[in-house]
Write a protein that holds these residues in place. Sequence first.
Motif, PDB file in Angstrom:
ATOM      1  N   LEU A 470       0.795  -1.253   0.107  1.00  0.00           N
ATOM      2  CA  LEU A 470       0.188  -0.171   0.010  1.00  0.00           C
ATOM      3  C   LEU A 470       0.902   1.333  -0.017  1.00  0.00           C
ATOM      4  CD1 LEU A 470      -2.846   1.311   0.140  1.00  0.00           C
ATOM      5  CD2 LEU A 470      -2.760   1.103   2.561  1.00  0.00           C
ATOM      6  N   GLY A 471       1.834   1.358   0.711  1.00  0.00           N
ATOM      7  CA  GLY A 471       2.798   2.445   0.756  1.00  0.00           C
ATOM      8  C   GLY A 471       3.727   2.514  -0.520  1.00  0.00           C
ATOM      9  N   ARG A 497      -4.461   0.912   8.265  1.00  0.00           N
ATOM     10  CA  ARG A 497      -3.240   0.271   7.990  1.00  0.00           C
ATOM     11  C   ARG A 497      -2.322   1.175   8.872  1.00  0.00           C
ATOM     12  NH1 ARG A 497      -6.737  -2.062   6.151  1.00  0.00           N
ATOM     13  NH2 ARG A 497      -6.352  -3.142   8.257  1.00  0.00           N
ATOM     14  N   TYR A 498      -2.126   2.404   8.674  1.00  0.00           N
ATOM     15  CA  TYR A 498      -1.160   3.432   9.409  1.00  0.00           C
ATOM     16  C   TYR A 498      -1.286   2.729  10.864  1.00  0.00           C
ATOM     17  CZ  TYR A 498       1.557   7.359  11.059  1.00  0.00           C
ATOM     18  OH  TYR A 498       2.309   8.317  11.507  1.00  0.00           O
ATOM     19  N   GLU A 499      -2.408   2.583  11.496  1.00  0.00           N
ATOM     20  CA  GLU A 499      -2.376   2.392  13.071  1.00  0.00           C
ATOM     21  C   GLU A 499      -1.593   0.694  13.097  1.00  0.00           C
ATOM     22  OE1 GLU A 499      -6.474   2.671  14.037  1.00  0.00           O
ATOM     23  OE2 GLU A 499      -6.382   4.896  14.246  1.00  0.00           O
ATOM     24  N   VAL A 500      -1.758  -0.143  12.309  1.00  0.00           N
ATOM     25  CA  VAL A 500      -1.086  -1.334  12.385  1.00  0.00           C
ATOM     26  C   VAL A 500       0.694  -1.135  12.692  1.00  0.00           C
ATOM     27  CG1 VAL A 500      -0.282  -3.406  11.057  1.00  0.00           C
ATOM     28  CG2 VAL A 500      -2.745  -2.623  11.084  1.00  0.00           C
ATOM     29  N   CYS A 507       9.726   1.143  11.023  1.00  0.00           N
ATOM     30  CA  CYS A 507       9.104   1.220   9.920  1.00  0.00           C
ATOM     31  C   CYS A 507       8.844   2.734   9.620  1.00  0.00           C
ATOM     32  CB  CYS A 507       7.563   0.511   9.836  1.00  0.00           C
ATOM     33  SG  CYS A 507       7.750  -1.178   9.910  1.00  0.00           S
ATOM     34  N   ILE A 508       9.671   3.626   9.842  1.00  0.00           N
ATOM     35  CA  ILE A 508       9.610   4.883   9.778  1.00  0.00           C
ATOM     36  C   ILE A 508       9.163   5.330   8.423  1.00  0.00           C
ATOM     37  CG2 ILE A 508      10.734   7.157   9.847  1.00  0.00           C
ATOM     38  CD1 ILE A 508      12.227   5.936  12.430  1.00  0.00           C
ATOM     39  N   ASN A 538      -4.327  10.251  13.567  1.00  0.00           N
ATOM     40  CA  ASN A 538      -3.260  10.754  14.498  1.00  0.00           C
ATOM     41  C   ASN A 538      -1.981  10.629  13.758  1.00  0.00           C
ATOM     42  OD1 ASN A 538      -1.594  11.156  16.446  1.00  0.00           O
ATOM     43  ND2 ASN A 538      -2.258   9.452  17.670  1.00  0.00           N
ATOM     44  N   LEU A 539      -1.322  11.600  12.993  1.00  0.00           N
ATOM     45  CA  LEU A 539      -0.211  11.225  12.418  1.00  0.00           C
ATOM     46  C   LEU A 539       1.207  11.686  12.891  1.00  0.00           C
ATOM     47  CD1 LEU A 539      -1.621  12.948   8.822  1.00  0.00           C
ATOM     48  CD2 LEU A 539      -1.698  10.276   9.393  1.00  0.00           C
ATOM     49  N   ASP A 540       1.016  11.662  14.280  1.00  0.00           N
ATOM     50  CA  ASP A 540       2.226  12.218  14.817  1.00  0.00           C
ATOM     51  C   ASP A 540       2.918  11.007  15.597  1.00  0.00           C
ATOM     52  OD1 ASP A 540       1.946  14.824  14.583  1.00  0.00           O
ATOM     53  OD2 ASP A 540       0.327  15.068  16.284  1.00  0.00           O
ATOM     54  N   GLN A 541       2.407   9.630  15.270  1.00  0.00           N
ATOM     55  CA  GLN A 541       2.915   8.360  16.002  1.00  0.00           C
ATOM     56  C   GLN A 541       4.063   7.924  15.022  1.00  0.00           C
ATOM     57  OE1 GLN A 541       0.133   5.259  17.182  1.00  0.00           O
ATOM     58  NE2 GLN A 541      -1.402   6.551  16.636  1.00  0.00           N
TER      59      GLN A 541
END
Length: 541
Positions: A470-471, A497-500, A507-508, A538-541
């Motif tokens: 996906l990325g 998928r981002y939260e996974v 996986c930065i 929440n894109l700061d993780q």
Amino acid sequence: MSNELSPWVLAVAIVNFDLELGQSIEHIQPSTFVLTEQERLNICYLSFPDSNSGCSGDTRYHFRVKKEYSVAEARDPSSSHDGLYYYGYVFFRQVKGEQFKRGYFQKSLVLLSKKPYMNLYSEIVQVIAPQYFDSGQVAIEVALHNFASWGDIIPGKSYQVPLLGQVLSFHLPSLKEKAQPQPKEFPNHALAPKPLILRSVYESNLYSTLRPLLPHIGMLWELVLFGEPIVVFGSSPTETSALVQALVSLIAPLRYVNDYRPYFTIHDSEFQEFTSKTHAPSRVILGVTNPYFGKALQHFPHLIILDTDPDKHLKILNPKEHLNSSLKGKPGFYTRYKPYLVRDRQIKKLLRTDHQRPNEVEDLMLRRYLNELTHTLIIPLEQYTSSLMPLQKSINPFRQPPLLRPYVTEHFLSYLSETVLKVNVELKGHKGSWKDLYRRFLKSNNFEYWFTQKRLEANRRLELLHVQELGDCDIYSWMKDKHEVEIVDMLLWIRDRYEVLASHDNCIELKDHLKNHIKTLLSVIPPDLQTSLKPSFNLDQ
């Protein structure tokens, strides 16, 4: 003090025997540690050897008791604890004297833990209990402060920790370690006490414990592998707890997932369940000393009655011969079981008496043999499991990730060609009816747990591969002819998928790719919809 002393110890209890009151918990620390009334009763009875066992002086052993309520705890992959049991490590002292009521002083110090580190905790109570009996409660107070300084339990780490003026040195093995490494050597100050080094936190010496049963070790390995009901009759809880624990460890690194009780009494709340003859025997390994069990557990298919001579090999006997209602029956291994594998030359070497090897060497040889036997079993299972993985080219970033295909017994047995068996069996010398053994093992709880873990690992790997696809996808090409609702669905899909990846520190770069996808998709939807959706990302993780 918190309800849990430290990750290492739940509580320390003093259990006393009173002529009028019977067994009772005289003191428990921390006092905030909560036990139900039934749990207190079970622990009290398990903290004393049966009166017929004749234990005098100091006696050490351990027990495993079921909690009365289910506790939702995370599984610890380094141990056999599943959140439903307490492990109790007992130091029982009995002293004869006219000054005592009934002519005896009888008291036990019991350490309660979530961990099955039998050898480690046995040494711990060996240090604490004598000092408690000499100086009283202060010894426990100091020990509790010591436990609090030990830090977290980390599999794969070596420890050197203080305990009542002594130093314990040990290593906690991880699942990836094929052999038990020696504890790391720490620099030692000239005035510091010499550390007590433990070679293993689990069994102290597997060879010594299993010596009476060495001629039948392959048969026992199969019985434990399948989760067969087994009863161990001994003269003391020290004997039974050591042997039951040794049996459970036979199939390592496979995890034994059925129930087992290193020491079990007629007063236990599950006594009726285990002794009932209205249903098939529970899949449990029981260690017992009370003569009553000789009759109550006659329906169990496999019974081991230990000899008073620990060096004497037990013979296979027909269960029909075990008609006595007491432990005075003939020592032996009562079973009708016919093993699938034949005894190989490695076991014959262990049985030779024409030369004497150090006990540590014998123990190492036995552990190596059992480890090789289990790995011989696992290798084809691992290979077949790998064949159930979907091909990477079948992963579509815009669809649900594929899952590991189901295990089909007949397919696996077909996969076990003569070549596969020859490579994995003949090289190790373990010959026999392997296909029949696999057929039975695949129906067992031990296999079900093993495959469940493998399936979880495989599906996590597939999920990560899916996110990578996906990325790497061309999000611009995808969204050209898409409607607003489809773009919003894709935003939510990528968010999930981002939260996974939240728990994956390595996986930065992949996280950055998904962030860019989210920003690109947000930029093409109406401003009011952007405003309502942005807080959910929440894109700061």
